[in-house]
Write a protein that holds these residues in place. Structure first.
Motif, PDB file in Angstrom:
ATOM      1  N   ASP A  19      -5.474   3.515 -45.431  1.00  0.00           N
ATOM      2  CA  ASP A  19      -4.342   4.399 -44.729  1.00  0.00           C
ATOM      3  C   ASP A  19      -4.002   5.745 -45.043  1.00  0.00           C
ATOM      4  O   ASP A  19      -3.806   6.486 -44.085  1.00  0.00           O
ATOM      5  N   LEU A  20      -4.235   6.166 -46.295  1.00  0.00           N
ATOM      6  CA  LEU A  20      -3.964   7.547 -46.747  1.00  0.00           C
ATOM      7  C   LEU A  20      -4.816   8.433 -46.189  1.00  0.00           C
ATOM      8  O   LEU A  20      -4.550   9.625 -45.552  1.00  0.00           O
ATOM      9  N   PHE A  21      -6.194   7.815 -46.136  1.00  0.00           N
ATOM     10  CA  PHE A  21      -7.175   8.577 -45.490  1.00  0.00           C
ATOM     11  C   PHE A  21      -6.880   9.005 -44.084  1.00  0.00           C
ATOM     12  O   PHE A  21      -7.083   9.964 -43.290  1.00  0.00           O
ATOM     13  N   TRP A  22      -6.709   7.765 -43.265  1.00  0.00           N
ATOM     14  CA  TRP A  22      -6.294   7.713 -41.974  1.00  0.00           C
ATOM     15  C   TRP A  22      -5.223   8.830 -41.622  1.00  0.00           C
ATOM     16  O   TRP A  22      -5.289   9.604 -40.825  1.00  0.00           O
ATOM     17  N   LEU A  23      -4.005   8.626 -42.511  1.00  0.00           N
ATOM     18  CA  LEU A  23      -2.784   9.543 -42.231  1.00  0.00           C
ATOM     19  C   LEU A  23      -3.059  10.856 -42.399  1.00  0.00           C
ATOM     20  O   LEU A  23      -2.415  11.923 -41.675  1.00  0.00           O
ATOM     21  N   LEU A  24      -3.684  11.150 -43.801  1.00  0.00           N
ATOM     22  CA  LEU A  24      -3.981  12.601 -44.038  1.00  0.00           C
ATOM     23  C   LEU A  24      -5.076  13.185 -43.401  1.00  0.00           C
ATOM     24  O   LEU A  24      -4.968  14.546 -43.532  1.00  0.00           O
ATOM     25  N   VAL A  25      -6.435  12.471 -43.167  1.00  0.00           N
ATOM     26  CA  VAL A  25      -7.309  13.128 -42.733  1.00  0.00           C
ATOM     27  C   VAL A  25      -7.465  13.250 -41.141  1.00  0.00           C
ATOM     28  O   VAL A  25      -7.754  13.895 -40.547  1.00  0.00           O
ATOM     29  N   VAL A  26      -7.738  11.715 -40.795  1.00  0.00           N
ATOM     30  CA  VAL A  26      -8.212  11.455 -39.647  1.00  0.00           C
ATOM     31  C   VAL A  26      -7.164  11.535 -38.382  1.00  0.00           C
ATOM     32  O   VAL A  26      -7.597  12.299 -37.564  1.00  0.00           O
ATOM     33  N   SER A  27      -6.013  11.221 -38.484  1.00  0.00           N
ATOM     34  CA  SER A  27      -5.037  11.012 -37.507  1.00  0.00           C
ATOM     35  C   SER A  27      -3.710  12.306 -37.598  1.00  0.00           C
ATOM     36  O   SER A  27      -3.114  12.307 -36.628  1.00  0.00           O
TER      37      SER A  27
END
Length: 136
Positions: A19-27
């Motif tokens: 979720d951190l990867f999603w929130l900080l990088v992807v989305s």
């Protein structure tokens, strides 16, 4: 160590990384593009409460029954379903009540909720087998 706590800690770590990867990088740019005017400063306490409650639900409703059944397919399917239900609660409520809430963001979030919950559940199940012999 109590199995519930073991599953909880494993799942929380895995979910948080995803979720951190999603929130900080992807989305990050997607959210800014779609709802930038609605976004404010992140409030850490509600975010932590969400993760604590959500992971407890994932462990209780998905991982424990899946381990008891000895079924990765069950874990992945019920994880995806729980992710869909929970993320739909947020996104579809916003779509129903907030002016100009984007349909595309709702669709993307629903897919993400299904994926991240199924993936974190499946990896937790697999790590339990690898590290603890699949025991509850």
């Amino acid at each position: 160590m109590n199995a519930f706590i073991r599953f909880y800690l494993l799942c929380a770590g895995i979910f948080l990384v995803f979720d951190l990867f999603w929130l900080l990088v992807v989305s990050k740019k997607m959210y800014q593009h779609f709802i930038g005017g609605l976004m404010g400063e992140t409030k850490i306490v509600p975010a932590i409460l969400f993760y604590l409650i959500y992971i407890a639900g994932v462990v209780f409703f998905v991982i424990v029954p899946g381990v008891e059944k000895g079924s990765l397919v069950y874990v992945l399917g019920s994880g995806a379903l729980l992710g869909l239900i929970c993320y739909a609660t947020y996104d579809l409520t916003n779509l129903a009540t907030l002016k100009d809430w984007p349909v595309m963001m709702t669709i993307i979030d629903l897919i993400w909720g299904m994926f991240v919950t199924a993936a974190a559940s499946g990896i937790t199940y697999w790590l339990n087998i690898l590290l603890f012999g699949g025991n509850t």
